[in-house]
Design a protein around this motif. Structure first.
Motif, short mmCIF file in Angstrom:
data_model
loop_
_atom_site.label_atom_id
_atom_site.label_comp_id
_atom_site.label_asym_id
_atom_site.label_seq_id
_atom_site.Cartn_x
_atom_site.Cartn_y
_atom_site.Cartn_z
N TYR A 1 0.85 -1.17 -0.01
CA TYR A 1 -0.07 0.05 -0.20
C TYR A 1 0.71 1.18 -0.10
CZ TYR A 1 -3.61 -3.52 0.97
OH TYR A 1 -4.38 -4.47 1.04
N ASP A 2 1.96 1.28 0.42
CA ASP A 2 2.93 2.25 0.62
C ASP A 2 3.37 2.47 -0.81
OD1 ASP A 2 4.59 4.55 1.44
OD2 ASP A 2 6.31 3.14 1.43
N ALA A 3 3.65 1.38 -1.62
CA ALA A 3 4.10 1.52 -2.92
C ALA A 3 2.78 2.01 -4.03
CB ALA A 3 4.49 0.22 -3.60
N MET A 4 1.54 1.82 -3.52
CA MET A 4 0.37 2.23 -4.22
C MET A 4 0.47 3.89 -4.13
SD MET A 4 -2.50 -0.46 -3.78
CE MET A 4 -2.44 -2.35 -4.93
N ASN A 5 0.68 4.11 -2.83
CA ASN A 5 0.44 5.57 -2.41
C ASN A 5 1.42 6.47 -3.33
OD1 ASN A 5 -1.79 5.09 -0.92
ND2 ASN A 5 -0.53 5.36 0.82
N LYS A 6 2.81 5.80 -3.46
CA LYS A 6 3.90 6.36 -4.30
C LYS A 6 3.26 6.51 -5.52
CE LYS A 6 7.82 4.82 -1.64
NZ LYS A 6 9.05 4.16 -1.55
N GLY A 7 2.89 5.40 -6.50
CA GLY A 7 2.24 5.78 -7.62
C GLY A 7 1.15 6.72 -7.69
N ILE A 8 0.28 6.74 -6.85
CA ILE A 8 -0.82 7.74 -6.75
C ILE A 8 -0.22 9.29 -6.95
CG2 ILE A 8 -2.79 8.80 -5.41
CD1 ILE A 8 -3.26 5.87 -4.50
N SER A 9 0.82 9.36 -5.82
CA SER A 9 1.42 10.62 -5.75
C SER A 9 2.02 11.07 -7.14
CB SER A 9 2.39 10.55 -4.70
OG SER A 9 3.63 9.85 -5.06
N MET A 10 2.53 10.25 -7.95
CA MET A 10 3.05 10.51 -9.30
C MET A 10 2.09 10.61 -10.36
SD MET A 10 6.37 7.43 -8.73
CE MET A 10 6.75 7.61 -10.46
N ALA A 11 1.09 10.17 -10.22
CA ALA A 11 0.06 10.16 -11.10
C ALA A 11 -0.71 11.42 -11.68
CB ALA A 11 -1.23 9.31 -10.69
N THR A 12 -0.73 11.63 -13.08
CA THR A 12 -1.36 12.94 -13.30
C THR A 12 -2.47 12.64 -14.13
OG1 THR A 12 -0.01 13.02 -15.30
CG2 THR A 12 0.84 14.09 -13.54
N GLY A 13 -2.98 11.53 -14.35
CA GLY A 13 -4.17 11.14 -15.09
C GLY A 13 -5.26 11.56 -14.52
N ASP A 14 -6.53 11.48 -15.48
CA ASP A 14 -8.03 11.86 -15.06
C ASP A 14 -8.52 10.67 -14.10
OD1 ASP A 14 -8.25 14.29 -16.39
OD2 ASP A 14 -8.08 13.01 -18.10
N LEU A 15 -8.17 9.43 -14.46
CA LEU A 15 -8.52 8.28 -13.69
C LEU A 15 -7.40 7.44 -13.58
CD1 LEU A 15 -11.37 6.79 -16.25
CD2 LEU A 15 -11.71 8.15 -14.10
N ILE A 16 -7.65 6.62 -12.33
CA ILE A 16 -6.29 5.84 -11.70
C ILE A 16 -6.93 4.60 -11.60
CG2 ILE A 16 -5.00 5.31 -9.82
CD1 ILE A 16 -4.45 8.09 -9.28
#
Length: 247
Positions: free
Chosen positions: A67-82
């Protein structure tokens, strides 16, 4: 509409290449693909570098778990949908993301919920995990939709927060409870089979896991102020059987 797909991995050299190629083969091309590796010790990094042209962003560093890794990915995301695509999973067809985008354009929703299929290593499908009869009230008795089938607007994470690292295997349950039940986001069942998942994941590996997720379901509901029956949650396996027989 840009779609961010996040893959988190650790020592995934046996499966991650198929996952990466599943992204590349999508008919929809406005995809931001983020790979978050937990400092793998096998050949995972070599495979990631081999397919670097197919990956928008990637990092490899120690983390505090899935879940820490998922949060890192979310923090890098710039898309409209994830959306999340696990490192041993693939999209069910080459048109999945195109179908998801069309669905979100058709309806004014915060999230779509779909279906997945589970299969063995030989490719044999053993289960269709469907959200057709799911609704947020079922979270109160221990049932959530298949996590990989959900596509969220990115703004939900900005508004309501990311995965809670206080959970070992139930942070996805808590996040879905927080989004769907506590904050009552607007959602719709898509009917799309999004993902083909290899069986044997972290939260489906035996009685000890069942007992742990039972505790974490109750914790997720409690911390979001949701009233529930602990007995009904403990007995959720039997409700599942009854529901199957009714169908």
């Amino acid at each position: 509409m840009k779609v961010t797909i996040i893959t988190v991995c650790y020592n995934s050299s046996n499966t991650i290449e198929k996952t990466i190629l599943s992204i590349q083969n999508q008919s929809y091309k406005n995809i931001e693909y983020i790979v978050v590796d937990g400092n793998s010790k096998d050949n995972t990094l070599e495979i990631i570098k081999k397919h670097e042209d197919k990956i928008t962003k990637w990092i490899s560093e120690p983390d505090k778990g899935l879940y820490d890794a998922m949060n890192k990915g979310i923090s890098m995301a710039t898309g409209d949908l994830i959306g999340i695509l696990n490192s041993d999973d693939i999209f069910n067809s080459e048109s999945v993301i195109e179908e998801i985008v069309d669905f979100h354009k058709r309806y004014d929703i915060d999230a779509s919920v779909g279906n997945i299929v589970q299969h063995k290593e030989n490719g044999k499908i053993i289960r269709l995990y469907s959200s057709k009869y799911w609704n947020p009230e079922k979270l109160k008795i221990g049932f959530m939709p298949p996590h990989p089938s959900i596509f969220f607007k990115k703004e939900l994470f900005d508004k309501f927060g990311n995965y809670d690292l206080g959970f070992k295997i139930g942070a996805d349950y808590e996040l879905i409870t927080r989004f769907f039940l506590k904050n009552k986001i607007i959602w719709k069942y898509s009917g799309i089979i999004t993902t083909a998942m290899l069986v044997g994941g972290l939260s489906s590996s035996g009685s000890s896991s069942y007992n742990l997720i039972t505790k974490e379901i109750q914790k997720a509901l409690s911390m979001n102020g949701i009233e529930f029956s602990p007995l009904k949650i403990k007995m959720r396996f039997f409700w599942k059987i009854i529901g199957f027989l009714k169908k």
